[in-house]
Design a protein around this motif. Structure first.
Motif, PDB file in Angstrom:
ATOM      1  N   PRO A  59       0.796  -1.268  -0.077  1.00 56.56           N
ATOM      2  CA  PRO A  59       0.143   0.041   0.263  1.00 56.56           C
ATOM      3  C   PRO A  59       0.790   1.247  -0.178  1.00 56.56           C
ATOM      4  N   LEU A  61       1.183   4.629   1.897  1.00 57.63           N
ATOM      5  CA  LEU A  61       0.924   4.913   3.638  1.00 57.63           C
ATOM      6  C   LEU A  61       0.862   6.540   3.440  1.00 57.63           C
ATOM      7  N   CYS A  62      -0.294   7.099   3.806  1.00 57.33           N
ATOM      8  CA  CYS A  62      -0.218   8.530   3.774  1.00 57.33           C
ATOM      9  C   CYS A  62      -0.397   8.976   5.076  1.00 57.33           C
ATOM     10  N   GLY A  63       0.827  10.001   5.660  1.00 57.97           N
ATOM     11  CA  GLY A  63       0.767  10.590   6.909  1.00 57.97           C
ATOM     12  C   GLY A  63       1.336   9.615   8.044  1.00 57.97           C
ATOM     13  N   ALA A  66      -0.669   6.459   9.846  1.00 54.32           N
ATOM     14  CA  ALA A  66      -0.801   5.225   9.111  1.00 54.32           C
ATOM     15  C   ALA A  66       0.658   4.381   8.810  1.00 54.32           C
ATOM     16  N   TYR A  70       2.247   0.924  10.323  1.00 62.24           N
ATOM     17  CA  TYR A  70       2.315   0.059   9.455  1.00 62.24           C
ATOM     18  C   TYR A  70       3.686  -0.648   9.429  1.00 62.24           C
ATOM     19  N   ASP A  74       2.727  -3.718  11.446  1.00 64.63           N
ATOM     20  CA  ASP A  74       2.273  -4.683  10.481  1.00 64.63           C
ATOM     21  C   ASP A  74       3.272  -5.250   9.548  1.00 64.63           C
TER      22      ASP A  74
END
Lengths: 232, 232
Positions: A59, A61-63, A66, A70, A74
Motif C-alpha cells: 500500500p 501509506l499517507c501520513g 498510518a 504499519y 504490520d
C-alpha cells in the motif's frame, strides 16, 4: 525498495526515517518541499501532508499515523527479521497506549504549539516568498515559550524512565526526536537549561539510525554549529 | 465499569462513545467542560485534551489515539465477545492503514480546519466569557469554506465505498461522525448540497450506538430542529 516522500526538516518524516533505520528497513527517499505541494502530490495524499511511504508491492501509506503503525506493527510479518525483534510500539497493550499517547503529544501537540509555527516563520514562509518582512516576532515568542514547557516535559519523562515511553526505546522517542532535532537545527533548543533532556537526546543522537539526519542541510539556512556533534 | 471523561459536543469524545456503543462496551460517563480544564484534569492528562478513558482494573487512556486503538484492538482479548467480532480498525493491514489515514484526517485535519474553530467561536469562547463581542466573522467564514471541502471529500469516499474506510463500518466513519454530528448540532451542515454524504450520515444516525448522542443538549445553545431526526 520502499519509497519515502519526505522533506529533510519535516519532523514527522524524520521520525519515520528514524523508525526505518531502527528496524533495518532501507528506503528510497525523494523530497517534496512542503511549501510547494501541488496537484501531483495531492493526487497521492489529498491531505497534502508528509510523509508518504510507498511500500514495495504494497500500500501507499499517507501520513505519519498510518505509516508508523504499519512499518512498526504490520510489516514485521513480511520477512524483515530482527534479532532481537524491535517493537517500537511495545508488546504490552498498556505500554503501547502510553507510546501512542506520547506519539500524539509530540506529533500533534508539540507540532501545533511549536515546530509547525517555527518552521513556517523561519523557513517555509521565506521559501514561499511570503515572508519578505521576516518572521512574525509575536508568533516566535509564543512558540519559544511553549517549547520551554515541552522540554520540561521531556526532562520529566526522561527522569522517570529509561526512555520517554517506558523501559524500551519506542516510537515516542523517535517522534520527539523528529521535532527536537529540527528545532536543534534551527538553534531553538537551549540545552544548558535542560540537562536531563540533553542526556536523552545525546543517547538518541549516537544511534546509527540518526546519522543521516545529522548530515541534512538546507541551502541558505545553515544548521547551528553543534547540530551534528554527539558531544554538544 | 470503564469510566469516560468527555464533553457532550467534543467530536473526539463522541467518536469514542460511538465505538464503545458499537463494541457493546458500557461506559460510566462524566463530563469535563473543555473551557474549564484545571489542575485536577491536567494531573490525569497533562495534554489537557478529551477524551480520557479509565479502563476498569486497567490503564488510563489519554486522548483519542490511545483510547480508540486500545478499545478497538487491544481490549477484545479481555472477554468482551461479539458475534461476529466487529473490528473497527479492519483485519487486513492495508485496510487498517486506510482506516488510520482517514481517522487522522477527521480527528486532526477536519478538527483543525473546521470543528475546533467553530466550537470555540460559537460555544467555548462564550462559556469562558471571552466572547462577549460574539464570534469572529472571519474565522467563521474560513471554517465554513473549509467544511465544504470536507463534505465533498466525505461524499467522494461514500460514492466509492460502502463505508468511508472501505467495505466495512470502521473507526474512520465514527471519527467523521463525531465531527459531523457536532457540526450538525450547530446547524453548520447544508445537507441539501451533499446528498451522498447525507445518505452516509443517515445510515450511521440510525444505528443504536448513535441514540445517546442524539439526546445530547447544551443549555443555552439549542440544537437545530432536525438534529435528532433520522429523516432530516
Amino acid at each position: 525498495m520502499h519509497r519515502l516522500t519526505h522533506y529533510r526538516l519535516c519532523p514527522r518524516s524524520r521520525s519515520l526515517r528514524l523508525a526505518a533505520g531502527e528496524l533495518g528497513l532501507a528506503l528510497d527517499a525523494v523530497e517534496q518541499e512542503p511549501w510547494a505541494i501541488g496537484p501531483q502530490f495531492l493526487a497521492v495524499n489529498p491531505a497534502g501532508e508528509l510523509p508518504v511511504l510507498e511500500i514495495s508491492n504494497g500500500p501507499i501509506l499517507c501520513g505519519i499515523y498510518a505509516a508508523a503503525e504499519y512499518i512498526c506493527c504490520d510489516l514485521e510479518t513480511s520477512g524483515d527479521s530482527h534479532t532481537p525483534p524491535l517493537n517500537l510500539f511495545a508488546t504490552d497493550p498498556e505500554d503501547r497506549a502510553e507510546v501512542r499517547r506520547l506519539t500524539d503529544w509530540f506529533h500533534n501537540k508539540l507540532d501545533r504549539e511549536v515546530t509547525r509555527e517555527l518552521l513556517f516563520e523561519k523557513l517555509y514562509a521565506r521559501m514561499k516568498k511570503e515572508g519578505a518582512q521576516g518572521p512574525n516576532p509575536e508568533i516566535l515568542r509564543v512558540a519559544r515559550t511553549n517549547l520551554k514547557y515541552h522540554l520540561s516535559y521531556i526532562s520529566y519523562l526522561s527522569d522517570q524512565r529509561a526512555w520517554l515511553g517506558g523501559d524500551q526505546l519506542s516510537f515516542a522517542d523517535l517522534a520527539a526526536a523528529g521535532h527536537i532535532s529540527t528545532l536543534d537545527y534551527l538553534g531553538e533548543v537551549s540545552w544548558q537549561d535542560y540537562p536531563i533532556a540533553k542526556a536523552w537526546y545525546q543517547r538518541l543522537k549516537s544511534r546509527p539510525a540518526f546519522r543521516a539526519l545529522l548530515e541534512d542541510r538546507v541551502p541558505g539556512m545553515p544548521a547551528i554549529a553543534s547540530y551534528p556533534d554527539l558531544d554538544f
